[in-house]
Design an enzyme around this catalytic site. Sequence first.
Site, PDB file in Angstrom:
ATOM      1  N   CYS A  85      13.645  10.487   7.120  1.00 18.18           N
ATOM      2  CA  CYS A  85      13.405  10.173   8.537  1.00 18.18           C
ATOM      3  C   CYS A  85      14.654  10.399   9.371  1.00 18.18           C
ATOM      4  O   CYS A  85      14.583  10.696  10.550  1.00 18.18           O
ATOM      5  CB  CYS A  85      12.948   8.726   8.663  1.00 18.18           C
ATOM      6  SG  CYS A  85      14.121   7.559   7.983  1.00 18.18           S
TER       7      CYS A  85
ATOM      8  N   LYS B 291       0.895  -1.170   0.000  1.00 17.49           N
ATOM      9  CA  LYS B 291       0.000   0.000   0.000  1.00 17.49           C
ATOM     10  C   LYS B 291       0.924   1.208   0.000  1.00 17.49           C
ATOM     11  O   LYS B 291       1.429   1.634   1.025  1.00 17.49           O
ATOM     12  CB  LYS B 291      -0.875  -0.009   1.259  1.00 17.49           C
ATOM     13  CG  LYS B 291      -2.225   0.646   1.101  1.00 17.49           C
ATOM     14  CD  LYS B 291      -2.212   2.124   0.818  1.00 17.49           C
ATOM     15  CE  LYS B 291      -1.968   2.980   2.034  1.00 17.49           C
ATOM     16  NZ  LYS B 291      -1.693   4.392   1.688  1.00 17.49           N
TER      17      LYS B 291
ATOM     18  N   GLU C 213       8.955  16.472  15.485  1.00 16.79           N
ATOM     19  CA  GLU C 213       9.452  16.219  14.131  1.00 16.79           C
ATOM     20  C   GLU C 213       8.742  17.160  13.156  1.00 16.79           C
ATOM     21  O   GLU C 213       7.517  17.185  13.086  1.00 16.79           O
ATOM     22  CB  GLU C 213       9.175  14.765  13.735  1.00 16.79           C
ATOM     23  CG  GLU C 213       9.753  14.412  12.373  1.00 16.79           C
ATOM     24  CD  GLU C 213       9.324  13.030  11.871  1.00 16.79           C
ATOM     25  OE1 GLU C 213       8.128  12.711  11.935  1.00 16.79           O
ATOM     26  OE2 GLU C 213      10.204  12.284  11.423  1.00 16.79           O
TER      27      GLU C 213
ATOM     28  N   GLU D  99       9.176   1.269  11.246  1.00 21.50           N
ATOM     29  CA  GLU D  99      10.226   2.286  11.096  1.00 21.50           C
ATOM     30  C   GLU D  99       9.540   3.643  11.096  1.00 21.50           C
ATOM     31  O   GLU D  99       8.849   3.994  10.135  1.00 21.50           O
ATOM     32  CB  GLU D  99      11.006   2.070   9.800  1.00 21.50           C
ATOM     33  CG  GLU D  99      11.817   0.774   9.843  1.00 21.50           C
ATOM     34  CD  GLU D  99      12.618   0.512   8.569  1.00 21.50           C
ATOM     35  OE1 GLU D  99      13.130  -0.615   8.438  1.00 21.50           O
ATOM     36  OE2 GLU D  99      12.725   1.411   7.720  1.00 21.50           O
TER      37      GLU D  99
HETATM   38  P1  NAD Z   1       2.215   8.331   7.462  1.00 18.10           P
HETATM   39  O1  NAD Z   1       2.360   7.562   8.714  1.00 18.10           O
HETATM   40  O2  NAD Z   1       1.222   9.416   7.414  1.00 18.10           O
HETATM   41  O3  NAD Z   1       1.827   7.368   6.254  1.00 18.10           O
HETATM   42  C1  NAD Z   1       2.609   6.258   5.918  1.00 18.10           C
HETATM   43  C2  NAD Z   1       1.723   5.217   5.257  1.00 18.10           C
HETATM   44  O4  NAD Z   1       0.802   4.717   6.202  1.00 18.10           O
HETATM   45  C3  NAD Z   1       0.901   5.761   4.093  1.00 18.10           C
HETATM   46  O5  NAD Z   1       0.858   4.788   3.083  1.00 18.10           O
HETATM   47  C4  NAD Z   1      -0.462   5.952   4.722  1.00 18.10           C
HETATM   48  O6  NAD Z   1      -1.525   5.912   3.799  1.00 18.10           O
HETATM   49  C5  NAD Z   1      -0.508   4.773   5.663  1.00 18.10           C
HETATM   50  N1  NAD Z   1      -1.446   4.902   6.785  1.00 18.10           N
HETATM   51  C6  NAD Z   1      -1.782   6.028   7.459  1.00 18.10           C
HETATM   52  N2  NAD Z   1      -2.637   5.733   8.454  1.00 18.10           N
HETATM   53  C7  NAD Z   1      -2.851   4.392   8.409  1.00 18.10           C
HETATM   54  C8  NAD Z   1      -3.624   3.486   9.182  1.00 18.10           C
HETATM   55  N3  NAD Z   1      -4.363   3.894  10.220  1.00 18.10           N
HETATM   56  N4  NAD Z   1      -3.592   2.184   8.860  1.00 18.10           N
HETATM   57  C9  NAD Z   1      -2.836   1.739   7.836  1.00 18.10           C
HETATM   58  N5  NAD Z   1      -2.086   2.547   7.059  1.00 18.10           N
HETATM   59  C10 NAD Z   1      -2.088   3.856   7.350  1.00 18.10           C
HETATM   60  O7  NAD Z   1       3.680   8.838   7.091  1.00 18.10           O
HETATM   61  P2  NAD Z   1       4.100   9.780   5.871  1.00 18.10           P
HETATM   62  O8  NAD Z   1       3.569  11.141   6.163  1.00 18.10           O
HETATM   63  O9  NAD Z   1       3.762   9.100   4.607  1.00 18.10           O
HETATM   64  O10 NAD Z   1       5.705   9.790   5.995  1.00 18.10           O
HETATM   65  C11 NAD Z   1       6.403  10.673   6.814  1.00 18.10           C
HETATM   66  C12 NAD Z   1       6.715  10.030   8.155  1.00 18.10           C
HETATM   67  O11 NAD Z   1       7.371   8.804   7.937  1.00 18.10           O
HETATM   68  C13 NAD Z   1       7.673  10.837   9.008  1.00 18.10           C
HETATM   69  O12 NAD Z   1       7.235  10.778  10.350  1.00 18.10           O
HETATM   70  C14 NAD Z   1       8.987  10.118   8.876  1.00 18.10           C
HETATM   71  O13 NAD Z   1       9.877  10.276   9.945  1.00 18.10           O
HETATM   72  C15 NAD Z   1       8.529   8.711   8.760  1.00 18.10           C
HETATM   73  N6  NAD Z   1       9.540   7.878   8.098  1.00 18.10           N
HETATM   74  C16 NAD Z   1      10.278   7.020   8.850  1.00 18.10           C
HETATM   75  C17 NAD Z   1      11.275   6.243   8.244  1.00 18.10           C
HETATM   76  C18 NAD Z   1      12.144   5.292   9.029  1.00 18.10           C
HETATM   77  O14 NAD Z   1      12.851   4.502   8.418  1.00 18.10           O
HETATM   78  N7  NAD Z   1      12.126   5.320  10.343  1.00 18.10           N
HETATM   79  C19 NAD Z   1      11.486   6.356   6.881  1.00 18.10           C
HETATM   80  C20 NAD Z   1      10.713   7.262   6.144  1.00 18.10           C
HETATM   81  C21 NAD Z   1       9.733   8.015   6.770  1.00 18.10           C
HETATM   82  O1  6OD Z   2      18.317   3.405   3.672  1.00 13.31           O
HETATM   83  C1  6OD Z   2      17.373   2.734   4.088  1.00 13.31           C
HETATM   84  O2  6OD Z   2      17.352   1.504   3.989  1.00 13.31           O
HETATM   85  C2  6OD Z   2      16.239   3.393   4.737  1.00 13.31           C
HETATM   86  N1  6OD Z   2      15.294   2.587   5.268  1.00 13.31           N
HETATM   87  C3  6OD Z   2      16.183   4.736   4.753  1.00 13.31           C
HETATM   88  C4  6OD Z   2      15.155   5.476   5.368  1.00 13.31           C
HETATM   89  C5  6OD Z   2      15.059   6.797   5.153  1.00 13.31           C
HETATM   90  C6  6OD Z   2      13.991   7.533   5.717  1.00 13.31           C
HETATM   91  O3  6OD Z   2      13.456   8.495   5.207  1.00 13.31           O
END
Ligand code: NAD
Ligand code: 6OD
Length: 484
Positions: free
Chosen positions: A286, A176, A388, A252
């Site tokens: 992230c 998804k 954040e 993550e």
């Molecule tokens: P988000 O949590 O809003 O959405 C991520 C995904 O989850 C989307 O596909 C969304 O449609 C889905 N989603 C949302 N609510 C849901 C629910 N209740 N049930 C199932 N699916 C659901 O995140 P975003 O805004 O797309 O991305 C930004 C965030 O992601 C930031 O907080 C960032 O730090 C984090 N992030 C973390 C990492 C990591 O590796 N730790 C990597 C990239 C992004």
């Molecule tokens: O490099 C990766 O494997 C990884 N998961 C990066 C995540 C970046 C977050 O925005």
Amino acid sequence: MKEFKHFINGQFVASSSSFENRCPADNKLIGTVYEAGKAEVDTAVKAANAAMKGPWGKLSLNARVALLYKVADRINERFEEFVDAEAQDTGKPKSLARHVDVPRGAANFKIFADVIKNVPTEAFRFEGPDGVQATNIAHRTPKGVIAVISPWNLPLLLTTWKVGPALACGNAVIVKPSEETPASTTLLAEVMNECGVPPGVFNVVHGFGPASTGELLTSHPGIDAITFTGETATGEAIMKAASVGLRDISLECGGKNSALVFADCDLDKAVAGTMRSVFLNCGQVCLATERVYVERPIFDEFVSKLAEAANKIKVGPPDDTEASMGSLISQEHQQKVLGYYELAVEEGATVVLGGGVPDMPDDINSGAWIEPTIWTGLADGARVVNEEIFGPCCHIRPFDNEDEVIALANDTAYGLGASVWTENSSRAIRVSEQLEVGMVWVNCWFLRDLRTPFGGAKQSGIGREGGVHSLEFYTELKNICIQL
Ligand code: NAD
Ligand code: 6OD
């Protein structure tokens, strides 16, 4: 006008509900994305479960590995199409998509194909007190049907980072993608068909999260495990959904990452590295640094050098070859980041650079543009220092000694990453060991060896992926005890 359909059981299918996909760099319509409802999610789950019982479940490891190599090669053959898809959906410079997103998209298949071929399992010879003898052999089997829930910031990179190891381990997946970025995953579905990945092994359902496709998928009983990348609050919702039926999760999540810059660093390297860690991908990584701590003797020089370098960032649309920073993901996110820019001023920040929306040419002026921004002077308790933001901004604060900066860096609910800048290797190790995060980069940032553990401490996530750690999540480990 493009149409982004679901990919279920090897076929592209539409559904009754749909929404618009716009390019955030100019707000122009890219196309229509279909939203999967209960029926589509159900069909995808059934197809994936059937694939596990079909030829995919019986495919030899060598054949699986060869197939994943083919997928990686095909991504590379269609490289520029992936670059275009990623840049249009996210507004990032094509140069960035060419250097980061798409190469990693291909590498995620090859590396995990190699890992699964080369990682041994354990064996123990047992001798009991009564003379009984046995040999124990560990054996890995696929976990089953994995739901992959992806965010929008690095869509192809982060989706394939899960799909690569999941397929390498013999699972079937239902992805998804974020509602903001449907394109590269849809293209990946075409690649799967071209490479002969059996129907049902790789499925894509588009849609939103809450009360939509994401929730339908994560709460579906036919899903065996969920791997998620996104916000911490979403991680909590997914964890609740996964608790029904005790399904495994890998989360993550968000971060409020720090950079610790010591006076004994190589200053130019530290400035260049912090430039990347704050501003890459418009700060929407992230692991991005939003809190910079600089030892007092070099504080002023560091702030002025970082501001000088950041002032030279050219913000521009994906095709602008001189632009190093694109737009934010959406106008909604632009408003969120701008809200923090205003809050910083209310909380008493000195705005060293930026703080607003840049003037852009008329044809792209409605894009989600934002200025690279640097603040100093905020209190440690300020919301801007603790929440954040996920934009191209950082707060810089001076510190006087190691214990103080370690305490400052750890004073957060998050625990994803940190970077340490020092030429003293004893200090680098001593400090790194005390930081409450999943990953520390010393004199670098986001330098990725995919065999290493990746994930967050505290509210930045649960579990580790990467190398053998991905195998731990995507396989069930069984012990076979043979009495001799
Ligand atoms: P988000 O949590 O809003 O959405 C991520 C995904 O989850 C989307 O596909 C969304 O449609 C889905 N989603 C949302 N609510 C849901 C629910 N209740 N049930 C199932 N699916 C659901 O995140 P975003 O805004 O797309 O991305 C930004 C965030 O992601 C930031 O907080 C960032 O730090 C984090 N992030 C973390 C990492 C990591 O590796 N730790 C990597 C990239 C992004
Ligand atoms: O490099 C990766 O494997 C990884 N998961 C990066 C995540 C970046 C977050 O925005």
